[in-house]
Design a protein around this motif. Structure first.
Motif, mmCIF file in Angstrom:
data_model
loop_
_atom_site.group_PDB
_atom_site.id
_atom_site.type_symbol
_atom_site.label_atom_id
_atom_site.label_comp_id
_atom_site.label_asym_id
_atom_site.label_seq_id
_atom_site.Cartn_x
_atom_site.Cartn_y
_atom_site.Cartn_z
ATOM 1 N N HIS A 55 41.909 39.236 28.932
ATOM 2 C CA HIS A 55 42.446 37.916 29.241
ATOM 3 C C HIS A 55 42.636 37.801 30.752
ATOM 4 C CE1 HIS A 55 43.249 37.534 24.978
ATOM 5 N NE2 HIS A 55 43.838 38.719 25.025
ATOM 6 N N LEU A 70 44.550 35.932 33.073
ATOM 7 C CA LEU A 70 45.707 35.054 32.905
ATOM 8 C C LEU A 70 45.652 33.840 33.834
ATOM 9 C CD1 LEU A 70 48.585 37.650 32.363
ATOM 10 C CD2 LEU A 70 47.137 36.534 30.660
ATOM 11 N N ASP A 71 45.198 34.049 35.089
ATOM 12 C CA ASP A 71 45.150 32.925 36.040
ATOM 13 C C ASP A 71 44.156 31.866 35.583
ATOM 14 O OD1 ASP A 71 46.252 35.116 37.297
ATOM 15 O OD2 ASP A 71 44.650 35.308 38.771
ATOM 16 N N GLY A 112 43.146 31.426 32.361
ATOM 17 C CA GLY A 112 43.317 31.029 30.971
ATOM 18 C C GLY A 112 42.051 31.292 30.169
ATOM 19 N N SER A 151 39.276 34.201 28.152
ATOM 20 C CA SER A 151 39.274 35.471 27.422
ATOM 21 C C SER A 151 37.857 35.940 27.142
ATOM 22 C CB SER A 151 39.979 35.306 26.074
ATOM 23 O OG SER A 151 41.317 34.933 26.293
ATOM 24 N N GLU A 183 45.165 42.532 30.296
ATOM 25 C CA GLU A 183 45.675 41.304 30.915
ATOM 26 C C GLU A 183 45.514 41.427 32.421
ATOM 27 O OE1 GLU A 183 48.690 39.519 27.650
ATOM 28 O OE2 GLU A 183 49.590 40.604 29.341
#
Ligand code: GLA
Length: 345
Positions: free
Chosen positions: A51, A53-54, A56, A58, A97
């Motif tokens: 993922h 995260l910044d 969004g 996957s 992550e």
């Protein structure tokens, strides 16, 4: 065996020594505080669930099933697991992550920071023995070469892996020797300024420059440009003569910078940064109008020297500001920070 690990890979600034790494030359980079953090949690099977995260975004795949590689950040993750496995290192399935504090494509080696953090988090999760900097840097650069399509050298990965506070590192890419060089700036500051132009080594002229250096070596019958003697330059046709001259003189500027730092002669360091920029612009031809303008902005604010940094064709410039000089809007102060590390295991 840990169930969860966290690793951090810093970005880098290269004080001087540009386009020398893949020519068996010299460079003087340091790791910075900004970088990429990767946490890895064992999935208990062979799956990787990554993922960003910044973003969004996957990606899910099975270890051993990395190809075909999609582009963007996924290529780095798939490349990292594939290259660690190819090197015979242990791996476990993981939820990854990824979180960055460094702008992508801004010339501060967000790519190397990501590769290094991924490898350290995954190796720690598999309880692997520590892999020394040169072999680990080679694995990371394979990711970039084979999976991302950028034929980059080892500068960024070594800077990220070997960083330490208050010191730059003189890296000799022929002997493999890395020596810390104290960066005692006193009231002086180093700042980076983003040219606003994003770059991608896979798509810029970076790979062309590498090819030209290889052609110059072939024409001269030498195995790397580190063997180049000034007298040989006349035997090269344009533009190979200019490319080779840049590498020869840039290596000399690295050692001149080390000497100037040892003397505490920061105005001389500034002059060397200026000379490096002129050479990258006029001889190596990897600068752009936006990079030149960012250098001019720093100089107009009173910088003692400034230059484009990294592969070129976009990204950031570096300036050395004496006490009292103005940092232009958007400039970020940078100082040498610790190298890549496992934060939790
Ligand atoms: C990029 C590459 C490095 C190095 C520099 C130029 O940052 O990733 O390997 O070649 O350009 O010095």
């Amino acid at each position: 065996m840990p169930g969860h690990t966290v690793a951090f890979g810093p970005g880098r600034v290269n004080l001087i020594g540009e386009h020398t790494d893949y020519n068996d030359g010299l460079a003087l980079p340091f790791a910075i505080d900004a970088g990429v953090r990767v946490s890895a949690t064992a999935t208990g099977d062979q799956s990787i669930r990554a993922h960003a995260l910044d973003l969004g975004a996957s990606d899910t795949y099975m270890l051993g099933g990395e190809a075909p590689s999609p582009g963007g950040w996924r290529a780095f993750v798939r490349g990292a697991t594939a290259e660690l496995a190819a090197a015979g290192l242990p791996l476990r399935g993981a939820t990854l992550e990824i979180e960055g504090t460094i702008a992508r494509g801004a010339g501060l080696s967000s790519s190397a920071a990501l590769e290094v953090a991924l490898c350290l988090a995954l190796l720690a999760l598999a309880d692997a023995d520590v892999v020394p900097p040169w072999p680990l840097a080679r694995i990371c650069s394979q990711v970039e070469n084979e999976w991302v399509g950028a034929n980059t050298g080892l500068l960024d990965q070594l800077a990220s892996l070997c960083g330490r506070e208050n010191a730059a590192m003189r890296i000799d890419f022929r002997s493999g020797v890395i020596v810390p060089v104290a960066l005692a700036l006193g009231e002086w500051r180093l700042v980076t300024l983003d040219s606003g132009v994003r770059h991608s080594h896979a798509e810029s002229g970076y790979n062309d420059r590498r090819r030209e250096c290889a052609q110059a070596c072939e024409a001269l019958g030498i195995s790397s440009l580190r063997e180049l003697e000034p007298a040989m330059l006349g035997r090269l046709a344009a533009p190979l003569d200019a490319r080779a001259r840049h590498v020869l003189e840039e290596n000399a500027r690295v050692d001149a910078t080390v000497d100037a730092l040892a003397r505490g002669d920061l105005p001389a360091v500034g002059a060397l940064l200026d000379a490096s920029h002129a050479s990258l612009r006029d001889l190596y031809e990897v600068s752009t109008p936006e990079l030149n303008a960012a250098v001019d902005t720093l100089r107009a604010g009173g910088a003692a020297g400034a230059r484009m940094m990294g592969g070129g064709f976009g990204g950031s410039v570096l300036g050395l500001l004496p006490p009292g000089a103005l940092a232009p809007d958007g400039a970020i102060e940078v100082r040498p920070g610790a190298g890549a590390r496992v934060l939790e295991r």
